[in-house]
Motif scaffolding. Sequence first.
Motif, mmCIF file in Angstrom:
data_model
loop_
_atom_site.group_PDB
_atom_site.id
_atom_site.type_symbol
_atom_site.label_atom_id
_atom_site.label_comp_id
_atom_site.label_asym_id
_atom_site.label_seq_id
_atom_site.Cartn_x
_atom_site.Cartn_y
_atom_site.Cartn_z
ATOM 1 N N ASP A 186 0.744 30.867 24.799
ATOM 2 C CA ASP A 186 1.733 30.308 25.753
ATOM 3 C C ASP A 186 0.941 29.192 26.454
ATOM 4 O O ASP A 186 1.711 28.251 27.010
ATOM 5 N N ASP A 187 0.019 29.183 26.934
ATOM 6 C CA ASP A 187 -0.607 28.064 27.586
ATOM 7 C C ASP A 187 -2.002 27.893 26.981
ATOM 8 O O ASP A 187 -2.660 28.637 26.241
ATOM 9 N N ASN A 188 -2.713 26.673 27.438
ATOM 10 C CA ASN A 188 -3.933 26.391 26.884
ATOM 11 C C ASN A 188 -5.037 26.940 27.621
ATOM 12 O O ASN A 188 -5.321 26.822 28.798
ATOM 13 N N PRO A 189 -5.850 27.645 26.795
ATOM 14 C CA PRO A 189 -6.790 28.615 27.817
ATOM 15 C C PRO A 189 -8.149 27.774 27.833
ATOM 16 O O PRO A 189 -9.177 28.215 28.250
ATOM 17 N N LEU A 190 -8.582 26.547 27.322
ATOM 18 C CA LEU A 190 -9.499 25.859 27.228
ATOM 19 C C LEU A 190 -10.033 25.011 28.357
ATOM 20 O O LEU A 190 -8.996 24.548 28.809
ATOM 21 N N PRO A 191 -11.283 25.151 28.624
ATOM 22 C CA PRO A 191 -11.736 24.429 29.779
ATOM 23 C C PRO A 191 -11.982 22.771 29.664
ATOM 24 O O PRO A 191 -11.851 22.510 28.615
ATOM 25 N N TYR A 192 -12.115 22.345 30.839
ATOM 26 C CA TYR A 192 -12.778 20.917 30.791
ATOM 27 C C TYR A 192 -14.200 20.800 30.168
ATOM 28 O O TYR A 192 -14.927 21.849 30.548
ATOM 29 N N VAL A 193 -14.534 19.968 29.479
ATOM 30 C CA VAL A 193 -15.860 19.884 28.806
ATOM 31 C C VAL A 193 -16.608 18.474 29.018
ATOM 32 O O VAL A 193 -15.809 17.567 28.946
ATOM 33 N N LEU A 194 -17.696 18.561 29.794
ATOM 34 C CA LEU A 194 -18.405 17.286 29.925
ATOM 35 C C LEU A 194 -19.671 17.324 28.877
ATOM 36 O O LEU A 194 -20.404 18.144 28.698
ATOM 37 N N GLN A 195 -19.518 16.138 28.137
ATOM 38 C CA GLN A 195 -20.523 15.693 27.208
ATOM 39 C C GLN A 195 -21.683 14.719 27.650
ATOM 40 O O GLN A 195 -21.249 13.834 27.798
ATOM 41 N N LEU A 196 -22.891 15.435 27.854
ATOM 42 C CA LEU A 196 -23.940 14.383 28.467
ATOM 43 C C LEU A 196 -24.662 13.892 27.342
ATOM 44 O O LEU A 196 -25.308 14.710 26.413
ATOM 45 N N MET A 197 -24.857 12.483 27.326
ATOM 46 C CA MET A 197 -26.001 11.748 26.315
ATOM 47 C C MET A 197 -26.886 11.598 27.035
ATOM 48 O O MET A 197 -26.952 10.735 27.885
ATOM 49 N N PRO A 198 -28.189 12.040 26.868
ATOM 50 C CA PRO A 198 -29.450 11.650 27.490
ATOM 51 C C PRO A 198 -29.903 10.110 27.136
ATOM 52 O O PRO A 198 -29.563 9.844 26.023
ATOM 53 N N ALA A 215 -30.806 9.807 36.392
ATOM 54 C CA ALA A 215 -31.792 8.850 35.853
ATOM 55 C C ALA A 215 -31.786 9.250 34.509
ATOM 56 O O ALA A 215 -32.003 8.151 33.349
ATOM 57 N N GLU A 216 -31.863 10.437 33.912
ATOM 58 C CA GLU A 216 -31.849 10.757 32.475
ATOM 59 C C GLU A 216 -30.859 10.954 31.736
ATOM 60 O O GLU A 216 -30.759 11.220 30.561
ATOM 61 N N VAL A 217 -29.610 10.720 32.285
ATOM 62 C CA VAL A 217 -28.543 10.630 31.682
ATOM 63 C C VAL A 217 -28.026 9.290 31.571
ATOM 64 O O VAL A 217 -27.805 8.568 32.170
ATOM 65 N N ALA A 218 -27.542 8.822 29.901
ATOM 66 C CA ALA A 218 -26.818 7.767 29.588
ATOM 67 C C ALA A 218 -25.500 7.527 29.843
ATOM 68 O O ALA A 218 -25.145 6.520 30.607
ATOM 69 N N THR A 219 -24.838 8.405 29.277
ATOM 70 C CA THR A 219 -23.286 8.502 29.290
ATOM 71 C C THR A 219 -22.693 9.898 29.609
ATOM 72 O O THR A 219 -23.439 10.855 29.419
ATOM 73 N N VAL A 220 -21.633 10.035 30.284
ATOM 74 C CA VAL A 220 -20.853 11.377 30.362
ATOM 75 C C VAL A 220 -19.579 11.065 29.912
ATOM 76 O O VAL A 220 -18.680 10.135 30.150
ATOM 77 N N THR A 221 -19.149 11.965 28.851
ATOM 78 C CA THR A 221 -17.673 11.923 28.389
ATOM 79 C C THR A 221 -17.075 13.197 28.663
ATOM 80 O O THR A 221 -17.553 14.319 28.627
ATOM 81 N N VAL A 222 -15.851 12.967 29.282
ATOM 82 C CA VAL A 222 -15.007 13.954 29.860
ATOM 83 C C VAL A 222 -13.975 14.353 28.646
ATOM 84 O O VAL A 222 -13.168 13.598 28.225
ATOM 85 N N GLN A 271 -28.624 13.685 15.066
ATOM 86 C CA GLN A 271 -29.610 13.236 15.749
ATOM 87 C C GLN A 271 -29.729 13.571 17.301
ATOM 88 O O GLN A 271 -30.477 13.681 18.094
ATOM 89 N N SER A 272 -28.262 13.494 17.770
ATOM 90 C CA SER A 272 -28.121 13.354 19.166
ATOM 91 C C SER A 272 -28.356 14.461 19.707
ATOM 92 O O SER A 272 -28.172 15.795 19.467
ATOM 93 N N GLN A 273 -29.195 14.587 20.892
ATOM 94 C CA GLN A 273 -29.441 15.869 21.786
ATOM 95 C C GLN A 273 -28.479 15.941 23.027
ATOM 96 O O GLN A 273 -29.008 15.921 23.831
ATOM 97 N N SER A 274 -27.256 15.935 22.701
ATOM 98 C CA SER A 274 -26.013 15.974 23.645
ATOM 99 C C SER A 274 -26.119 17.357 24.279
ATOM 100 O O SER A 274 -26.468 18.417 23.674
ATOM 101 N N ILE A 275 -25.543 17.260 25.419
ATOM 102 C CA ILE A 275 -25.551 18.582 26.194
ATOM 103 C C ILE A 275 -24.018 18.739 26.647
ATOM 104 O O ILE A 275 -23.448 17.768 27.192
ATOM 105 N N SER A 276 -23.452 19.703 26.381
ATOM 106 C CA SER A 276 -22.039 20.214 26.648
ATOM 107 C C SER A 276 -22.263 21.099 28.092
ATOM 108 O O SER A 276 -22.663 22.053 27.860
ATOM 109 N N VAL A 277 -21.374 20.620 28.825
ATOM 110 C CA VAL A 277 -21.098 21.232 30.064
ATOM 111 C C VAL A 277 -19.753 22.028 30.045
ATOM 112 O O VAL A 277 -18.834 21.183 30.247
ATOM 113 N N PHE A 278 -19.381 23.347 30.089
ATOM 114 C CA PHE A 278 -17.958 23.873 29.891
ATOM 115 C C PHE A 278 -17.993 24.417 31.317
ATOM 116 O O PHE A 278 -18.659 25.011 31.854
#
Length: 327
Positions: free
Chosen positions: A144-156, A113-120, A85-92
Motif C-alpha cells: 500500500d505504501d513504501n516501507p523503505l527508509p532514506y539511505v545515506l551513502q558515505l564515500m570515505p 574530514a574522513e568523508v569525501a561525499t554523501v549521497t542521499v 573496491q569502494s569502501q562505502s558506508i550505508s546509513v539507513f
Amino acid sequence: MNTSPETTRAPVPDASLHNGRSQGSRFGSWQEHHGWSAASSLRRLASRPLGTLLTIAVMGLALALPLAFYLLLGNVQKLGDALGQSQSISVFLQPGQSAQQAQLLARQLGDRAEVATVTVKTPQQGMDELAKMQGFSGALHTLDDNPLPYVLQLMPRAGASADALVQLVADARELRGVDLVQDSGSWRQRLDALLGVGNRVVLILALMLALAALLVVGNTVRVDIASRSEEIGVLLLVGASSAFVRRPYLYAGIWYGLFSGILAALLAVVIEFALAAPVAQLSRAYDGQLQVGGLPLWLLLAVPLAAAALGWLGARLVSAWQLRKAV
C-alpha cells in the motif's frame, strides 16, 4: 689419469705462467679463457643431456612455483576490485524520517574530514532498484505504501585510516534517527589483510625455493668437481690460479640457472594460458568488470637473469670450498 678434451685444450693459465706479458696481453688471455670456459661448460652440459635436463627441470619447477602464487594473488586482488573496491558506508535512517531530516544528517556527516561525499537515496529510488530485481516486481505491487527508509551513502576520503573509518561508523550509529549502519568496506579490509599474509607467504616460499635451487646447482657442481679432482690437481701443480680452475664451473652454474629461469618463465606463461578460458567465463559473469592480468613482462625477463645469478652463486660457493680442500 683420465683427462677430458676440454681440459687439454684450455688456454694456459694467464698471470702465474706468463709474468712477462704486457697488461693488454694478460687481458686478452683472461678474455679468451672466459670465452673458452663458457663454451666448454656448455659442451659439458650437452654431453650428459639426461642429467642436465633433470637438474634444469627441478630448478625450473622450483622457480615457477612462486611465479604461480604471485599470479594467483595478483588476480585475487583484481577480483576484489571487481567485486567492489569502494569502501562505502550505508546509513539507513529509521522509517518515517523526512527528506529534511535526511538532508540534515547528510550535511552533518559530510562535514567530517574522513568523508569525501554523501549521497542521499530516497525511498522511491530504493523501490525502483528493487523493482528491477528479478522476483520482486510482482510483490511490490501488493504494498500500500513504501516501507523503505532514506539511505545515506558515505564515500570515505582517499587515504583515510582504518581507525578513522571505524570511528565514523561508530559515531554514525549514535546519531538520532539512524536505524542501521552497514560498512561495506569491512570485507575489503579483511581481503587486504589476507592478501598481505599471502604476499608474505609468497616471499618466504620464493626464498626457500631459491635456496633449494642454489643447493641443487651447488651439489651438481660439487659432483662434477669431485669427478675431475685429478685434472684439477694437475692444473694447480703447474701454477693455475683458483680463479682459473673454477671459472668453467661458474659458467656451468650460470647455464643451469639461465635455462631453469627460462623454463620457469615458460611454465608461468603456460599457466596463464591454461587459466585463460575459465577466467574469461568468470569475467563474463561479472559483465566484463573483472580484468584479470598475467605476469608483467619485466618479471618474466628478470627471472632467467636472477636464476643465472643464483646459479653462479651456488657454483661459486661450492667450487671455492672444493678447491680449498684440493689445495
